[in-house]
Design a protein around this motif. Structure first.
Motif, PDB file in Angstrom:
ATOM      1  N   LEU A  87      -4.644  -2.881  -6.023  1.00 28.39           N
ATOM      2  CA  LEU A  87      -4.363  -3.931  -4.926  1.00 28.39           C
ATOM      3  C   LEU A  87      -5.454  -4.711  -4.575  1.00 28.39           C
ATOM      4  CD1 LEU A  87      -2.079  -1.315  -2.765  1.00 28.39           C
ATOM      5  CD2 LEU A  87      -1.413  -2.794  -4.722  1.00 28.39           C
ATOM      6  N   GLY A  88      -6.553  -4.336  -4.661  1.00 28.02           N
ATOM      7  CA  GLY A  88      -7.759  -5.026  -4.057  1.00 28.02           C
ATOM      8  C   GLY A  88      -8.028  -4.766  -2.770  1.00 28.02           C
ATOM      9  N   TYR A  89      -7.339  -3.861  -1.922  1.00 32.31           N
ATOM     10  CA  TYR A  89      -7.686  -3.691  -0.693  1.00 32.31           C
ATOM     11  C   TYR A  89      -7.018  -2.257  -0.110  1.00 32.31           C
ATOM     12  CZ  TYR A  89      -2.617  -4.492   0.019  1.00 32.31           C
ATOM     13  OH  TYR A  89      -1.225  -4.174  -0.312  1.00 32.31           O
TER      14      TYR A  89
ATOM     15  N   GLN B 276       0.871  -1.428   0.105  1.00 29.42           N
ATOM     16  CA  GLN B 276       0.086  -0.232  -0.043  1.00 29.42           C
ATOM     17  C   GLN B 276       0.820   1.335   0.153  1.00 29.42           C
ATOM     18  OE1 GLN B 276      -3.980   0.713   0.423  1.00 29.42           O
ATOM     19  NE2 GLN B 276      -2.696   2.152  -0.639  1.00 29.42           N
ATOM     20  N   TYR B 277       1.803   1.313   0.787  1.00 28.93           N
ATOM     21  CA  TYR B 277       2.807   2.408   1.069  1.00 28.93           C
ATOM     22  C   TYR B 277       3.505   2.672  -0.423  1.00 28.93           C
ATOM     23  CZ  TYR B 277       6.473   5.483   3.108  1.00 28.93           C
ATOM     24  OH  TYR B 277       7.255   6.786   3.067  1.00 28.93           O
ATOM     25  N   ILE B 278       4.070   1.722  -0.922  1.00 24.24           N
ATOM     26  CA  ILE B 278       4.819   1.813  -2.291  1.00 24.24           C
ATOM     27  C   ILE B 278       3.892   2.373  -3.181  1.00 24.24           C
ATOM     28  CG2 ILE B 278       5.975   0.719  -4.252  1.00 24.24           C
ATOM     29  CD1 ILE B 278       6.995  -1.223  -1.880  1.00 24.24           C
ATOM     30  N   TYR B 279       2.630   1.586  -3.397  1.00 23.42           N
ATOM     31  CA  TYR B 279       1.635   2.040  -4.468  1.00 23.42           C
ATOM     32  C   TYR B 279       1.314   3.536  -4.408  1.00 23.42           C
ATOM     33  CZ  TYR B 279      -2.244   2.153  -7.634  1.00 23.42           C
ATOM     34  OH  TYR B 279      -3.118   2.488  -8.743  1.00 23.42           O
ATOM     35  N   ALA B 280       0.956   3.971  -3.000  1.00 19.55           N
ATOM     36  CA  ALA B 280       0.456   5.213  -2.882  1.00 19.55           C
ATOM     37  C   ALA B 280       1.446   6.206  -3.221  1.00 19.55           C
ATOM     38  CB  ALA B 280       0.017   5.282  -1.408  1.00 19.55           C
ATOM     39  N   ASN B 281       2.891   5.980  -2.836  1.00 22.37           N
ATOM     40  CA  ASN B 281       3.683   6.968  -3.039  1.00 22.37           C
ATOM     41  C   ASN B 281       3.975   7.079  -4.674  1.00 22.37           C
ATOM     42  OD1 ASN B 281       4.528   7.531  -0.570  1.00 22.37           O
ATOM     43  ND2 ASN B 281       6.160   6.146  -0.364  1.00 22.37           N
TER      44      ASN B 281
ATOM     45  N   GLN C 257      -9.227   9.347   0.200  1.00 20.33           N
ATOM     46  CA  GLN C 257     -10.118   8.808  -0.791  1.00 20.33           C
ATOM     47  C   GLN C 257      -9.763   8.529  -2.061  1.00 20.33           C
ATOM     48  OE1 GLN C 257     -13.086   7.249   0.611  1.00 20.33           O
ATOM     49  NE2 GLN C 257     -12.064   7.933   2.717  1.00 20.33           N
ATOM     50  N   ALA C 258      -9.157   9.235  -2.673  1.00 23.35           N
ATOM     51  CA  ALA C 258      -8.586   9.303  -4.013  1.00 23.35           C
ATOM     52  C   ALA C 258      -7.868   7.986  -4.162  1.00 23.35           C
ATOM     53  CB  ALA C 258      -8.048  10.438  -4.457  1.00 23.35           C
ATOM     54  N   ILE C 259      -6.634   7.928  -3.097  1.00 24.70           N
ATOM     55  CA  ILE C 259      -5.940   6.965  -3.094  1.00 24.70           C
ATOM     56  C   ILE C 259      -6.678   5.718  -2.979  1.00 24.70           C
ATOM     57  CG2 ILE C 259      -3.729   5.909  -1.728  1.00 24.70           C
ATOM     58  CD1 ILE C 259      -2.772   8.661  -1.526  1.00 24.70           C
ATOM     59  N   LYS C 260      -7.755   5.666  -2.201  1.00 23.75           N
ATOM     60  CA  LYS C 260      -8.619   4.456  -1.782  1.00 23.75           C
ATOM     61  C   LYS C 260      -8.968   4.001  -3.198  1.00 23.75           C
ATOM     62  CE  LYS C 260     -12.243   2.711   0.874  1.00 23.75           C
ATOM     63  NZ  LYS C 260     -13.234   2.813   1.938  1.00 23.75           N
ATOM     64  N   GLU C 261      -9.706   4.768  -3.829  1.00 26.53           N
ATOM     65  CA  GLU C 261     -10.260   4.213  -5.149  1.00 26.53           C
ATOM     66  C   GLU C 261      -9.132   3.495  -6.068  1.00 26.53           C
ATOM     67  OE1 GLU C 261     -12.221   7.433  -6.873  1.00 26.53           O
ATOM     68  OE2 GLU C 261     -13.555   7.982  -5.029  1.00 26.53           O
ATOM     69  N   GLU C 262      -8.182   3.941  -6.117  1.00 26.07           N
ATOM     70  CA  GLU C 262      -7.152   3.628  -7.180  1.00 26.07           C
ATOM     71  C   GLU C 262      -6.472   2.246  -6.453  1.00 26.07           C
ATOM     72  OE1 GLU C 262      -6.292   4.378 -10.070  1.00 26.07           O
ATOM     73  OE2 GLU C 262      -7.738   6.273 -10.059  1.00 26.07           O
TER      74      GLU C 262
ATOM     75  N   THR D 151     -12.771  -4.166   1.251  1.00 22.74           N
ATOM     76  CA  THR D 151     -12.774  -4.792  -0.084  1.00 22.74           C
ATOM     77  C   THR D 151     -14.360  -4.963  -0.393  1.00 22.74           C
ATOM     78  OG1 THR D 151     -12.769  -7.234   0.932  1.00 22.74           O
ATOM     79  CG2 THR D 151     -10.531  -6.194   0.338  1.00 22.74           C
ATOM     80  N   MET D 152     -15.289  -4.697   0.648  1.00 21.82           N
ATOM     81  CA  MET D 152     -16.505  -5.116   0.647  1.00 21.82           C
ATOM     82  C   MET D 152     -17.309  -4.316  -0.669  1.00 21.82           C
ATOM     83  SD  MET D 152     -18.041  -5.347   4.654  1.00 21.82           S
ATOM     84  CE  MET D 152     -19.611  -5.931   4.008  1.00 21.82           C
TER      85      MET D 152
END
Length: 520
Positions: free
Chosen positions: A82-84, A46-51, A72-77, A125-126
């Motif tokens: 990643l699926g989570y 998560q950290y790597i992808y968000a960065n 929230q924008a990072i969550k959507e992506e 993931t729900m």
């Protein structure tokens, strides 16, 4: 990463695991340490992808992001990629820091936070495509168990200590060419299997046996559309196939709930995207979950001679998987039921390899009838490979690998390989070395007679043996003893007799000098 660095990482993780070892059994502390490692993995991904997403922003470190719109924008992506999703304050490093804080301003109590984060990962993931792959994934991590400590404070201290140790280890996830953590995870699973005794057979196939199965089903194949394991355990056998060929999709089914969770974690830890695997939890023989699918490759190490309902379930008589053979596998031995199920799932050009006890080669009655049908009517059996005894955790009996092909090139014979004498001792277990695996694969590829090791039996010969596949009927491993030179033995006995008489005389002389009676 070098081999030395890899071994260092494995040893570091094993040492951390041992922080929990004194508290509980091998199968129990396995669930905790692998669960914590998995949480760290998800956090770092998560950290790597968000960065990566923040590269063009003013704040480029995800751990420092506080703006809710950005989160929230990072969550959507993240849910798509990643699926989570994990919030910045839910990252592993942040929780580890808090658990080891020692200030008046901040409490170091993290049990509730940790439980909340694990729940949050699943809840994120729900309603998404990855929901099933993360559902109740952490259910075996009971943070309130007294096995972690008799008091809440003791449990908190232990978990904080374990998280702190893990936080100091670099999993090298940014190195996309290496599967460092995946390999280390496999190492831990193997270590736990060796200490779990009989239970180990539920989730682990020895790595070298997995290698044989994977190589056999992928020979001359660089790409595989679908691979399936109906008794997938931790998923290690499926993942081993991916080391031999590119696999597009993985399918598996596992009865044990805890092992099913482990298989899903193992897939994700090996960077298999959630859309590329479909692991189900249910009894494969009674409730198959992929029955409409047909697979390029099917592999399995099902539980040896397990019980199943057989004739006790009337539906089995008309089940398309079993009905054509004229017999059902006995209720006390499901070995052939697994074979029939696997053959049903194999596509017309597919290859299948399964590990089973030697009894499947020669047992009669219903099993003999099924065996004959497979050879005589279907002609699917391609090879029989005998393995050494005491290879598998939880049982010392020897096993064999049966290789099946729906479209056989060599359809006039069956290859027998007797590799039962090739092994090395590792503690109380026997193990296959790389040279033993290479020898088996080379013989499988050559497909010709090798003195005392491999034999190509015609179907007529199999028929003459009444479809009994017991390997010694085909591979003659008898070693003639050196002829005994009886004349030399007689001369040696005469020499010994003379020496004994001389010794007796010497002892009698000593007794006379001492003035005592001679024993002779």
């Amino acid at each position: 990463m070098t081999e030395a660095q890899k071994q260092k990482l494995e040893q570091q993780l094993w040492n951390i695991a041992n922080e929990l070892r004194g508290k509980m059994g091998a199968d129990e502390f396995r669930d905790y340490i692998l669960g914590f490692i998995f949480y760290k993995y998800l956090s770092e991904k998560q950290y790597i992808y968000a960065n990566e997403l923040l590269e063009t922003e003013d704040i480029k470190d995800y751990a420092l992001i506080t703006d809710e719109e950005d989160i929230q924008a990072i969550k959507e992506e993240s849910l798509l990629k990643l699926g989570y999703f994990l919030r910045p304050d839910e990252l592993f490093s942040e929780l580890s820091r808090k658990g080891n804080a020692d200030t008046e301003e901040e409490s170091n109590f993290i049990l509730e936070d940790l439980q909340g984060i694990l729940n949050s990962i699943e809840q994120s993931t729900m309603g998404t495509e990855s929901e099933e792959d993360f559902n109740e994934l952490f259910e075996d991590l009971d943070l309130n168990s007294t096995k972690l400590g008799r008091t809440v404070e003791a449990r908190n201290t232990l978990i904080a200590k374990v998280l702190s140790h893990l936080d100091k280890i670099d999993f090298a996830l940014e190195d996309t060419n290496a599967d460092v953590l995946g390999d280390a995870y496999e190492y831990l699973i193997a270590q736990f299997a060796s200490g779990a005794g009989k239970k180990a057979g539920e989730f682990y196939t020895p790595q070298q046996v997995s290698k044989i199965l994977a190589k056999v089903v992928t020979l001359d194949k660089k790409r595989i559309k679908s691979a399936y394991d109906p008794a997938c355990g931790s998923g290690s056998l499926l993942l081993r196939i991916a080391k031999e060929a590119e696999v597009s999709n993985f399918y598996g089914q596992e009865l044990n709930r805890t092992t099913y969770n482990l298989a899903r974690m193992n897939m994700i830890l090996h960077d298999v995207h959630f859309s590329k695997f479909d692991i189900k939890q249910e009894d494969t023989l009674e409730f198959p979950q992929h029955l409409e699918e047909r697979f390029d490759v099917v592999v399995a190490n099902p539980p040896f001679s397990a019980k199943w309902k057989g004739k006790n379930n009337p539906l089995n008589e008309t089940d398309d998987r079993f009905s054509q053979y004229g017999a059902l596998a006995p209720a006390t031995k499901a070995d052939f039921a697994f074979i029939q199920h696997m053959l049903y799932q194999l596509n017309d050009s597919g290859t299948m390899a399964v590990v089973l006890p030697h009894g499947v080669l020669f047992r009669g009655a219903a099993e003999g009838k099924i065996r004959q049908y497979i050879i005589q009517e279907q002609n699917y059996l391609d090879a029989v490979i005998g393995l050494p005894a005491n290879l598998f955790y939880g049982t010392s009996i020897p096993a064999c690998i049966l290789v099946f092909k729906r479209c056989r090139v060599h359809d006039e014979n069956i290859l027998f390989i007797d590799a039962s004498q090739d092994f090395e001792k590792v503690g109380n277990q026997n193990a296959l070395a790389d040279e033993h695996v290479d020898k088996i694969i080379a013989a499988f590829q050559r497909r010709e007679n090798i003195d005392k090791y491999a034999y190509l039996a015609s179907l007529d010969e199999i028929r003459e043996n009444d479809y009994n596949l017991n390997i010694p009927r085909y591979v003659d491993t008898f070693e003639e003893e050196e002829p005994v030179d009886l004349e030399a033995v007689v001369n040696e006995l005469r020499t010994l007799e003379t020496d004994m008489q001389e010794t007796d005389t010497t002892i009698a002389g000593f007794c006379q000098e001492l003035g005592i009676s001679s024993p002779f």
